[in-house]
Design an enzyme around this catalytic site. Structure first.
Site, PDB file in Angstrom:
ATOM      1  N   GLU A 251     -11.117 -13.022 -15.794  1.00 34.37           N
ATOM      2  CA  GLU A 251     -11.888 -11.878 -15.301  1.00 34.37           C
ATOM      3  C   GLU A 251     -12.274 -10.804 -16.397  1.00 34.37           C
ATOM      4  OE1 GLU A 251      -9.555 -10.690 -11.956  1.00 34.37           O
ATOM      5  OE2 GLU A 251     -10.162 -12.589 -10.894  1.00 34.37           O
TER       6      GLU A 251
ATOM      7  N   PHE B 146     -15.916 -14.904   5.461  1.00 38.15           N
ATOM      8  CA  PHE B 146     -16.218 -13.527   4.930  1.00 38.15           C
ATOM      9  C   PHE B 146     -16.990 -13.494   3.659  1.00 38.15           C
ATOM     10  CE2 PHE B 146     -11.818 -14.566   3.687  1.00 38.15           C
ATOM     11  CZ  PHE B 146     -12.077 -14.119   2.171  1.00 38.15           C
TER      12      PHE B 146
ATOM     13  N   ASN C 289     -11.577  -2.300   0.857  1.00 39.73           N
ATOM     14  CA  ASN C 289     -10.160  -2.226   0.298  1.00 39.73           C
ATOM     15  C   ASN C 289     -10.082  -1.496  -1.034  1.00 39.73           C
ATOM     16  OD1 ASN C 289     -10.549  -4.418  -0.934  1.00 39.73           O
ATOM     17  ND2 ASN C 289      -9.071  -5.576  -0.200  1.00 39.73           N
TER      18      ASN C 289
ATOM     19  N   ARG D 184      -0.773  -5.385  -9.216  1.00 40.64           N
ATOM     20  CA  ARG D 184      -0.841  -6.185  -7.819  1.00 40.64           C
ATOM     21  C   ARG D 184       0.242  -5.347  -6.887  1.00 40.64           C
ATOM     22  NH1 ARG D 184      -4.738  -9.774  -6.247  1.00 40.64           N
ATOM     23  NH2 ARG D 184      -3.086 -10.674  -4.994  1.00 40.64           N
TER      24      ARG D 184
ATOM     25  N   ARG E 216      -3.957   0.819  -1.963  1.00 32.29           N
ATOM     26  CA  ARG E 216      -4.551   0.198  -0.586  1.00 32.29           C
ATOM     27  C   ARG E 216      -3.817   0.886   0.428  1.00 32.29           C
ATOM     28  NH1 ARG E 216      -5.549  -5.932  -2.364  1.00 32.29           N
ATOM     29  NH2 ARG E 216      -7.670  -5.805  -3.265  1.00 32.29           N
TER      30      ARG E 216
ATOM     31  N   THR F  37      -3.622  -7.347   0.536  1.00 32.77           N
ATOM     32  CA  THR F  37      -5.166  -7.445   0.638  1.00 32.77           C
ATOM     33  C   THR F  37      -5.514  -6.444   2.031  1.00 32.77           C
ATOM     34  OG1 THR F  37      -5.136  -9.474  -0.241  1.00 32.77           O
ATOM     35  CG2 THR F  37      -7.066  -8.931   1.135  1.00 32.77           C
TER      36      THR F  37
HETATM   37  P1  ADP Z   1      -6.928  -9.819  -3.070  1.00 31.69           P
HETATM   38  O1  ADP Z   1      -8.194  -8.783  -3.484  1.00 31.69           O
HETATM   39  O2  ADP Z   1      -5.890  -8.974  -2.421  1.00 31.69           O
HETATM   40  O3  ADP Z   1      -6.486 -10.698  -4.291  1.00 31.69           O
HETATM   41  P2  ADP Z   1      -8.562 -11.981  -1.890  1.00 31.69           P
HETATM   42  O4  ADP Z   1      -8.707 -12.589  -3.335  1.00 31.69           O
HETATM   43  O5  ADP Z   1      -7.625 -12.932  -0.888  1.00 31.69           O
HETATM   44  O6  ADP Z   1      -7.554 -10.778  -2.210  1.00 31.69           O
HETATM   45  O7  ADP Z   1      -9.649 -11.572  -1.473  1.00 31.69           O
HETATM   46  C1  ADP Z   1     -10.742 -11.167  -2.133  1.00 31.69           C
HETATM   47  C2  ADP Z   1     -11.214 -10.003  -1.376  1.00 31.69           C
HETATM   48  O8  ADP Z   1     -12.057 -10.300  -0.220  1.00 31.69           O
HETATM   49  C3  ADP Z   1     -10.527  -8.900  -0.745  1.00 31.69           C
HETATM   50  O9  ADP Z   1      -9.678  -8.013  -1.825  1.00 31.69           O
HETATM   51  C4  ADP Z   1     -11.118  -8.297   0.399  1.00 31.69           C
HETATM   52  O10 ADP Z   1     -12.047  -7.307  -0.020  1.00 31.69           O
HETATM   53  C5  ADP Z   1     -12.004  -9.512   0.722  1.00 31.69           C
HETATM   54  N1  ADP Z   1     -11.251 -10.238   1.934  1.00 31.69           N
HETATM   55  C6  ADP Z   1     -10.478 -11.257   1.780  1.00 31.69           C
HETATM   56  N2  ADP Z   1     -10.066 -11.427   3.085  1.00 31.69           N
HETATM   57  C7  ADP Z   1     -10.950 -10.882   4.007  1.00 31.69           C
HETATM   58  C8  ADP Z   1     -11.270 -10.906   5.427  1.00 31.69           C
HETATM   59  N3  ADP Z   1     -10.353 -11.755   6.135  1.00 31.69           N
HETATM   60  N4  ADP Z   1     -12.168 -10.248   5.917  1.00 31.69           N
HETATM   61  C9  ADP Z   1     -12.939  -9.509   5.076  1.00 31.69           C
HETATM   62  N5  ADP Z   1     -12.642  -9.505   3.584  1.00 31.69           N
HETATM   63  C10 ADP Z   1     -11.779 -10.037   3.119  1.00 31.69           C
END
Ligand code: ADP
Length: 169
Positions: A146, A77, A132, A105, A122, A111
């Site tokens: 960051e 992705f 999201n 968080r 979310r 996520t």
């Molecule tokens: P988070 O934002 O909850 O910390 P991650 O760091 O795992 O999650 O992923 C970063 C971002 O990548 C997510 O917020 C989401 O927008 C996107 N993402 C993560 N996993 C997927 C997936 N399986 N398909 C599409 N987008 C994804």
């Protein structure tokens, strides 16, 4: 503060110098901006009581998006994620406070918005992982990295919120 140190609560500038104060990078993603959710999202962090130290509307470049999400490079992705994050302006925020990273968080939710608890950002406002609406740093180390990545030095403001004694004992 302990009871033998009560004057501490009236010296909010000391709070910021405590090591336990973390910072987190929170970002309203392009879908959140387009959907008019900026005020709603900022409001949840404000009401919780954290301190805003940086805020800007920003058009993210591909390079910055790739640096920000470098740990996800190689995921299927990833290209879609970079396209999503650069598809329109984002709202960048730095928030500071005791336990702010983990608490943010929780306010954000997991996520996948379909699995996120009602009451979370979310859980209340989104449907898909790829839309999201918000980012939040996943550790105090990521928070520092960051905030430094998205903000230039002069863009962060050190200030003393008047409400500190009403939020932190
Ligand atoms: P988070 O934002 O909850 O910390 P991650 O760091 O795992 O999650 O992923 C970063 C971002 O990548 C997510 O917020 C989401 O927008 C996107 N993402 C993560 N996993 C997927 C997936 N399986 N398909 C599409 N987008 C994804």
């Amino acid at each position: 503060a302990s009871s033998d140190n009560e004057s501490f609560i009236f010296l909010p500038h000391l709070v910021a110098s405590l090591e336990r104060v973390d910072q987190t990078y929170i970002m309203v993603k392009p879908d959140g901006v387009q959907r008019g959710l900026v005020g709603e999202i900022i409001s949840r962090f404000e009401k919780k009581g954290f301190k805003l130290t940086g805020l800007k509307l920003f058009q993210c470049t591909k390079e910055l998006a790739e640096e920000h999400y470098k740990d996800l490079k190689g995921k299927s992705f990833f290209p879609g994620l970079i396209e999503y994050i650069t598809s329109g302006p984002v709202v960048c925020m730095a928030w500071e406070g005791v336990g702010v990273v983990a608490s943010a968080r929780k306010l954000i939710g997991v996520t996948n918005p379909l699995e996120a608890e009602p009451g979370t950002i979310r859980g209340d406002l989104a449907i898909q992982k790829g839309r999201n609406v918000i980012h939040g740093s996943d550790s105090p180390e990521s928070g520092k990295r960051e905030v430094a990545l998205w903000f230039k030095e002069g863009e962060l403001v050190e200030w003393e919120p008047a409400l500190v004694p009403w939020l932190i004992e």
